[in-house]
Design a protein around this motif. Structure first.
Motif, PDB file in Angstrom:
ATOM      1  N   ASN A  91       0.810  -1.215   0.000  1.00 15.00           N
ATOM      2  CA  ASN A  91       0.000   0.000   0.000  1.00 15.00           C
ATOM      3  C   ASN A  91       0.842   1.264   0.000  1.00 15.00           C
ATOM      4  O   ASN A  91       0.356   2.321  -0.356  1.00 15.00           O
ATOM      5  CB  ASN A  91      -0.939  -0.003   1.205  1.00 15.00           C
ATOM      6  N   ASP A  92       2.110   1.158   0.416  1.00 13.38           N
ATOM      7  CA  ASP A  92       2.950   2.353   0.510  1.00 13.38           C
ATOM      8  C   ASP A  92       3.067   3.088  -0.817  1.00 13.38           C
ATOM      9  O   ASP A  92       2.926   4.307  -0.872  1.00 13.38           O
ATOM     10  CB  ASP A  92       4.348   1.991   1.019  1.00 13.38           C
ATOM     11  N   MET A  93       3.318   2.326  -1.908  1.00 12.63           N
ATOM     12  CA  MET A  93       3.472   2.965  -3.209  1.00 12.63           C
ATOM     13  C   MET A  93       2.162   3.612  -3.642  1.00 12.63           C
ATOM     14  O   MET A  93       2.149   4.746  -4.095  1.00 12.63           O
ATOM     15  CB  MET A  93       3.936   1.928  -4.243  1.00 12.63           C
ATOM     16  N   PHE A  94       1.074   2.886  -3.465  1.00 13.88           N
ATOM     17  CA  PHE A  94      -0.225   3.428  -3.879  1.00 13.88           C
ATOM     18  C   PHE A  94      -0.640   4.595  -2.985  1.00 13.88           C
ATOM     19  O   PHE A  94      -1.232   5.565  -3.450  1.00 13.88           O
ATOM     20  CB  PHE A  94      -1.280   2.329  -3.888  1.00 13.88           C
ATOM     21  N   THR A  95      -0.323   4.504  -1.695  1.00 12.80           N
ATOM     22  CA  THR A  95      -0.619   5.603  -0.774  1.00 12.80           C
ATOM     23  C   THR A  95       0.153   6.845  -1.195  1.00 12.80           C
ATOM     24  O   THR A  95      -0.400   7.947  -1.221  1.00 12.80           O
ATOM     25  CB  THR A  95      -0.255   5.202   0.675  1.00 12.80           C
ATOM     26  N   ALA A  96       1.422   6.656  -1.530  1.00 10.94           N
ATOM     27  CA  ALA A  96       2.248   7.790  -1.956  1.00 10.94           C
ATOM     28  C   ALA A  96       1.690   8.414  -3.233  1.00 10.94           C
ATOM     29  O   ALA A  96       1.583   9.633  -3.345  1.00 10.94           O
ATOM     30  CB  ALA A  96       3.689   7.346  -2.160  1.00 10.94           C
ATOM     31  N   ALA A  97       1.321   7.562  -4.192  1.00 12.29           N
ATOM     32  CA  ALA A  97       0.793   8.081  -5.460  1.00 12.29           C
ATOM     33  C   ALA A  97      -0.540   8.794  -5.240  1.00 12.29           C
ATOM     34  O   ALA A  97      -0.787   9.861  -5.809  1.00 12.29           O
ATOM     35  CB  ALA A  97       0.635   6.945  -6.460  1.00 12.29           C
ATOM     36  N   THR A  98      -1.385   8.208  -4.411  1.00  9.59           N
ATOM     37  CA  THR A  98      -2.694   8.810  -4.143  1.00  9.59           C
ATOM     38  C   THR A  98      -2.546  10.126  -3.388  1.00  9.59           C
ATOM     39  O   THR A  98      -3.277  11.086  -3.656  1.00  9.59           O
ATOM     40  CB  THR A  98      -3.572   7.832  -3.335  1.00  9.59           C
ATOM     41  N   ALA A  99      -1.592  10.171  -2.465  1.00  8.74           N
ATOM     42  CA  ALA A  99      -1.373  11.397  -1.694  1.00  8.74           C
ATOM     43  C   ALA A  99      -0.914  12.539  -2.590  1.00  8.74           C
ATOM     44  O   ALA A  99      -1.082  13.710  -2.244  1.00  8.74           O
ATOM     45  CB  ALA A  99      -0.345  11.151  -0.592  1.00  8.74           C
ATOM     46  N   MET A 100      -0.374  12.202  -3.720  1.00  6.46           N
ATOM     47  CA  MET A 100       0.147  13.212  -4.636  1.00  6.46           C
ATOM     48  C   MET A 100      -0.823  13.495  -5.789  1.00  6.46           C
ATOM     49  O   MET A 100      -0.431  14.059  -6.803  1.00  6.46           O
ATOM     50  CB  MET A 100       1.500  12.771  -5.208  1.00  6.46           C
ATOM     51  N   THR A 101      -2.077  13.103  -5.630  1.00  3.93           N
ATOM     52  CA  THR A 101      -3.070  13.347  -6.678  1.00  3.93           C
ATOM     53  C   THR A 101      -3.085  14.833  -7.027  1.00  3.93           C
ATOM     54  O   THR A 101      -3.103  15.686  -6.158  1.00  3.93           O
ATOM     55  CB  THR A 101      -4.472  12.898  -6.206  1.00  3.93           C
ATOM     56  N   GLY A 102      -3.069  15.099  -8.301  1.00  2.00           N
ATOM     57  CA  GLY A 102      -3.052  16.480  -8.765  1.00  2.00           C
ATOM     58  C   GLY A 102      -1.637  17.009  -8.966  1.00  2.00           C
ATOM     59  O   GLY A 102      -1.446  18.056  -9.554  1.00  2.00           O
ATOM     60  N   TRP A 103      -0.680  16.323  -8.464  1.00  2.00           N
ATOM     61  CA  TRP A 103       0.716  16.698  -8.637  1.00  2.00           C
ATOM     62  C   TRP A 103       1.324  15.773  -9.684  1.00  2.00           C
ATOM     63  O   TRP A 103       0.971  14.604  -9.780  1.00  2.00           O
ATOM     64  CB  TRP A 103       1.494  16.522  -7.331  1.00  2.00           C
ATOM     65  N   ALA A 104       2.254  16.258 -10.428  1.00  2.00           N
ATOM     66  CA  ALA A 104       2.897  15.443 -11.464  1.00  2.00           C
ATOM     67  C   ALA A 104       3.601  14.235 -10.856  1.00  2.00           C
ATOM     68  O   ALA A 104       3.672  13.174 -11.466  1.00  2.00           O
ATOM     69  CB  ALA A 104       3.894  16.283 -12.267  1.00  2.00           C
ATOM     70  N   ILE A 105       4.059  14.378  -9.640  1.00  2.00           N
ATOM     71  CA  ILE A 105       4.807  13.284  -9.015  1.00  2.00           C
ATOM     72  C   ILE A 105       3.923  12.070  -8.749  1.00  2.00           C
ATOM     73  O   ILE A 105       4.397  10.937  -8.769  1.00  2.00           O
ATOM     74  CB  ILE A 105       5.514  13.744  -7.711  1.00  2.00           C
ATOM     75  N   GLY A 106       2.619  12.274  -8.525  1.00  2.00           N
ATOM     76  CA  GLY A 106       1.712  11.154  -8.290  1.00  2.00           C
ATOM     77  C   GLY A 106       1.700  10.204  -9.476  1.00  2.00           C
ATOM     78  O   GLY A 106       1.875   8.994  -9.332  1.00  2.00           O
ATOM     79  N   GLY A 107       1.523  10.759 -10.654  1.00  2.00           N
ATOM     80  CA  GLY A 107       1.546   9.955 -11.873  1.00  2.00           C
ATOM     81  C   GLY A 107       2.931   9.382 -12.136  1.00  2.00           C
ATOM     82  O   GLY A 107       3.068   8.256 -12.618  1.00  2.00           O
ATOM     83  N   ALA A 108       3.952  10.149 -11.796  1.00  2.00           N
ATOM     84  CA  ALA A 108       5.332   9.691 -12.013  1.00  2.00           C
ATOM     85  C   ALA A 108       5.638   8.477 -11.135  1.00  2.00           C
ATOM     86  O   ALA A 108       6.326   7.547 -11.571  1.00  2.00           O
ATOM     87  CB  ALA A 108       6.321  10.815 -11.728  1.00  2.00           C
TER      88      ALA A 108
END
Length: 153
Positions: A87-104
């Motif tokens: 969940n850590d990777m998905f949590t990190a990506a979700t926490a960055m929703t709206g930021w380019a880093i989330g998709g990255a």
């Protein structure tokens, strides 16, 4: 691009303006500094007449072991990819929703997983090829021994 071409791009410090290895590269990578001798083939203890260089001696058991090890590692790698990254990777990506880093983060994970699976598959194929080669050498050697016995009788 050959190995040397890749080295020129990745490690330009290794080569001088003439394309020769630098002293530092020769010291760090002595295997690149020398020119290896020619390899002759043959399974017997003596080299063929007129042959020069290093004789290639094949050890089928070593090939088999290397093949089994490569296959096991490849299987482990592909199996490990079947386990969720957590969940850590998905949590990190979700926490960055709206930021380019989330998709990255998601893209980087997908790329890493794809490369890992490809490498695992390649190791499985290499392992099988090594084992097939070992079996081929053993079969040929056994056939040759049989033919030599027939000739001697």
């Amino acid at each position: 691009m050959g190995d040397q071409g890749i080295n020129h791009v990745l490690d330009p410090w290794m080569y001088d303006s003439s394309g020769n290895l630098t002293a530092q590269a020769k010291q760090q990578f002595p295997d690149l500094a020398g020119t290896p001798g020619a390899i002759t083939t043959g399974g017997s203890a003596t080299a063929p007449a007129g042959a020069t260089g290093t004789q290639l001696v094949v050890h089928p058991d070593a090939l088999r072991t290397a093949g089994q090890n490569a296959g096991q590692l490849g299987s482990k790698m592909t199996a490990d990819c079947q386990n969720p990254a957590g969940n850590d990777m998905f949590t990190a990506a979700t926490a960055m929703t709206g930021w380019a880093i989330g998709g990255a983060i998601t893209t980087a994970h997908q790329t890493w997983e794809s490369q890992f699976l490809t490498l695992g598959g390649s190791l499985i194929n290499i392992g099988q090829a090594l084992q097939d080669s070992a079996n081929g050498y053993s079969t040929t050697e056994n056939n040759n021994r049989g033919h030599m016995r027939d000739v001697a009788n």
